[in-house]
Scaffold this motif. Structure first.
Motif, short mmCIF file in Angstrom:
data_model
loop_
_atom_site.label_atom_id
_atom_site.label_comp_id
_atom_site.label_asym_id
_atom_site.label_seq_id
_atom_site.Cartn_x
_atom_site.Cartn_y
_atom_site.Cartn_z
N ASP A 130 13.47 20.91 41.89
CA ASP A 130 13.09 19.89 42.87
C ASP A 130 11.53 19.74 43.57
OD1 ASP A 130 15.68 18.73 42.46
OD2 ASP A 130 16.52 19.59 44.00
N TYR A 131 11.20 20.95 43.65
CA TYR A 131 9.95 21.17 44.39
C TYR A 131 8.79 20.83 43.28
CZ TYR A 131 10.11 25.99 42.04
OH TYR A 131 10.22 26.94 41.51
N ARG B 159 9.07 18.32 41.44
CA ARG B 159 9.14 16.66 41.70
C ARG B 159 8.47 16.33 42.82
NH1 ARG B 159 14.97 14.60 42.48
NH2 ARG B 159 14.50 15.79 44.47
N THR B 160 8.69 17.06 43.91
CA THR B 160 7.99 17.15 45.15
C THR B 160 6.54 17.22 45.03
OG1 THR B 160 10.00 17.91 46.22
CG2 THR B 160 7.78 17.88 47.66
N ARG C 251 4.83 16.46 42.40
CA ARG C 251 4.15 15.19 41.68
C ARG C 251 4.09 13.97 42.74
NH1 ARG C 251 7.60 16.59 36.77
NH2 ARG C 251 6.11 17.66 35.59
N HIS D 278 2.02 24.99 41.49
CA HIS D 278 3.35 24.84 41.90
C HIS D 278 4.27 25.50 40.75
CE1 HIS D 278 2.91 22.57 45.58
NE2 HIS D 278 1.83 22.42 45.26
#
Ligand SMILES: Nc1ncnc2c1ncn2[C@@H]1O[C@H](COP(=O)(O)OP(=O)(O)OP(=O)(O)O)[C@@H](O)[C@H]1O
Ligand code: SF4
Ligand SMILES: [Mg+2]
Lengths: 325, 315
Positions: B213-214, B216-217, B219, B232
């Protein structure tokens, strides 16, 4: 109020070897400046993919926005190059996610994760960014913001992490905030606090918000208007009060239960018999026809259009065409 | 952290002790006697007996072990049976050569494996990914000695680009280019298997990370794909890789035994082979213990780096 975001005929499909999954299939809606638009719908109706489409972050490989326009502040985001989108994401449009526990990078401090956005988009110095991060953390409710700055995410609770996510999202003063189920993963008491905070911030920052949720209680609390999604399409669009008073679409009626009233505590989506059809197997006619209590013969063969039943109220159902909603 | 390291260092003592007992037993049980190689076949039985007595080889095994161990504790690894030199000096002479080879091949493995592993993961199922995957499986499957022979055949014998062996041109003065020229083939051979393994680890670790998920964060914050992947992603993906890397440290010693023999590289591995053929017990034991120390240190380094890189781990 002027329009900030206008989504026209948005289609985002997923492709596998020989199948097409029309997960978002011809979406039309708009968001006005300063308003909060809620998108509700059962799991799998395409809410998250809609928000990722706006961000230009549709999961790859497999997913692709194949048609439509996303006009944000006068420009069609779909016509922008990836290089131009980098300047929009996190800056003009920010997003927070459902999973606060895993959405922060575990090996970077909170401070690094907030300041890196500011330094990147606003081209300010490290020191200024740090000061701004402290201010933001105070705004989202951290009393000892300076200390949090050097902490790593694993030291914070879910609610605190979601606050950090919100601070991060608001850091560049976005015109639009997309919140994809921001409270679903949190305890009930924490949920209320986060909602309170978001309500506060939307006034303070004057941002528009797209709020995606399962929770009609949240909708009633925060939203100005509601978009009800079913199987990749909008089935109803309405002002908040009217939706609870008099839902037009059979699906919305199902969601709200038999006697929908805004003053009755109607917190959760009431269960409707049957399941959401899978995107590779949508019914040919009305997509709700497999579960609709009012299904008619023409519903099986033909797709109803989204029509304006009353000013500002749209619904996608043949019942309205006959004038007997 | 300091107390943790001290505790770990103390824990090493019984481990190393156990390894020494087992190694000694295996070496002792192996067929062949040291003196057979050492002495002239025409020598008298009495002279041979005297030799055995002098080296303490007539004592029962546990006495031999205790004698050896009590010297080792004092830092004395004994004298080579065949070369009549202190073992410590023999190792000290050859260690730099082995270290140069190890370090060079490690750098080679890392600078090739990590970028290719990352590319392979970020472009999963692309032609590049398939190419990297196939190449790394070939690299894993190819025996070191065979690859070494083939490279010598091609580059040294056929094309004449590289020397056949040795660390430098005999009789020449020290010359960095000449050293590198000699180093390149053995380093490539030694690096191959680890490079292949490391590429696979990087790929799978990175694949796991880029679905987090991080990422995606990151991005959603508007970062360029490069920042997303390298700032990241890679930092998270490297954590398990570094652990594996520490564990790989001793395999370089194992690999160097073959590679050094093949390229007549006068290092520890080379010494180990000749000592084994000559049943030169003190040398064999000293090198075995060196490998054991490297293994436990490699483990410790891996754990320390893990804690340094991953803020979630605290001691
Ligand atoms: N990466 C993907 N590949 C293939 N199909 C996907 C992918 N992501 C989502 N889908 C499909 O798209 C549909 C809509 O997914 P989406 O995540 O938008 O639903 P949602 O409305 O957000 O549901 P929820 O309330 O569970 O979050 C689902 O049927 C899902 O299976
Ligand atoms: S169109 Fe027909 S099936 Fe669809 S919601 Fe209306 S009545 Fe039900
Ligand atoms: Mg979702």
């Amino acid at each position: 109020m002027s329009t900030l975001l206008e989504v026209k005929n948005l289609k985002t499909h997923f492709f596998s070897k020989n199948k097409v999954f029309p997960v978002v299939d011809g979406l039309d809606f708009n968001v006005k400046k300063g308003e909060t638009l809620a998108i509700v719908g059962e799991s799998g109706s395409g809410k998250s993919i809609t928000s990722l489409s706006i961000m230009g972050l549709v999961p790859k490989p497999g997913g692709k926005t194949v048609a439509g326009e996303i006009i944000f502040d006068g420009t069609d985001l779909l016509s922008l190059s990836e290089n131009e989108m980098y300047k929009v994401r996190g800056n003009d449009i920010a997003m927070i996610f459902q999973e606060p526990m895993t959405s922060l990078n575990p090996v970077l401090t909170i401070g690094e994760q907030i300041t890196e956005v500011l330094i990147y988009h606003k081209k300010i110095s490290k020191k200024e960014a740090r000061q701004r991060a402290v201010d933001l953390l105070k705004i989202v409710g951290f009393a000892r913001a300076e200390e949090i700055l050097d902490d790593y995410p694993h030291r914070l609770s879910g609610g605190m992490r979601q606050r950090v996510m919100i601070a991060m999202a608001m850091s560049c003063d976005p015109k639009l905030l997309i919140a994809d189920e921001p409270t679903t993963a949190l305890d009930v008491t924490v949920q209320a606090q986060i909602l309170e905070l978001m309500k506060d911030l939307s006034h303070k920052f004057d941002s528009s918000i797209i709020l995606i949720t399962h929770d009609l209680g949240v909708v009633a609390e925060l939203a100005d208007r509601v978009l009800v999604m079913y199987a990749g399409q909008v089935v109803e669009e309405s002002e908040i009060v009217q939706l609870f008073d008099n839902p037009l679409h059979p699906y919305t009626q199902g969601l709200l239960g038999s006697v929908p009233k805004i003053n009755e505590e109607q917190e959760r989506l009431s269960s409707i018999g049957g399941n959401v059809p899978s995107p590779d197997n949508f019914p040919k006619g009305c997509r709700f026809s497999t579960r609709c209590p009012h299904v008619m013969e023409k519903c099986i063969e033909n797709q109803p259009d989204l029509i304006e039943v009353y000013p500002g109220r749209k619904s996608r159902c043949f019942l309205h065409e006959e004038g007997d909603s | 952290m300091t107390t943790y390291i001290i505790r770990r260092l103390i824990m090493m003592i019984p481990i190393l002790f156990g390894i020494s007992v087992i190694s000694f037993a295996i070496m002792y049980a192996a067929p062949g006697k040291p003196t057979v190689m050492d002495l002239d076949p025409d020598i008298s039985v009495e002279a041979r007996e005297a030799q055995m007595e002098r080296l303490g080889l007539n004592d029962p095994p546990h006495i031999q072990y205790i004698n050896w161990m009590s010297n080792v504790v004092k830092g004395d690894f004994g004298t080579s049976f065949t070369k009549k030199q202190p073992v410590r000096d023999m190792i000290a002479d050859r260690l730099p050569n082995t270290l140069i080879l190890m370090i060079f091949s490690t750098i080679l493995a890392v600078i090739i494996a990590i970028p290719f592993g990352v590319l392979s993961a970020t472009k999963q199922y692309s032609k590049l990914d398939y190419g990297v995957t196939i190449t790394s499986f070939l690299g894993l499957a190819t025996p070191n000695f065979w690859l070494g022979l083939m490279l010598i055949m091609l580059f040294s014998v056929q094309l004449g680009w590289t020397p056949v062996g040795g660390v430098s041109t005999l009789g020449g003065e020290f010359n960095l280019l000449d050293r590198l020229h000699h180093l390149i083939l053995p380093a490539i051979v030694l690096a191959t298997a680890d490079m292949a393994g490391l590429t696979r680890y990087t790929r799978s670790s990175m694949l796991e990370v880029i679905n987090q998920d991080y990422i995606r964060t990151a991005r959603a914050k508007g970062f360029r794909e490069k920042t997303v992947i390298y700032k990241h992603g890679l930092r998270n993906a490297l954590i398990p890789i570094i652990t594996i890397f520490g564990l790989m440290l001793p395999t370089f010693i194992g690999g160097s035994v073959i590679v050094e023999q093949l390229f007549s590289w006068p290092g520890i591995g080379h010494l180990f082979i000749s000592a084994t053929f000559e049943r030169d017990y003190p040398v064999i034991m000293a090198i075995t213990m060196f490998g054991a120390v490297l293994t436990v240190i490699g483990n410790l380094i891996a754990d320390i780096l893990y804690a340094v890189l991953d803020p979630r781990i605290e001691y």
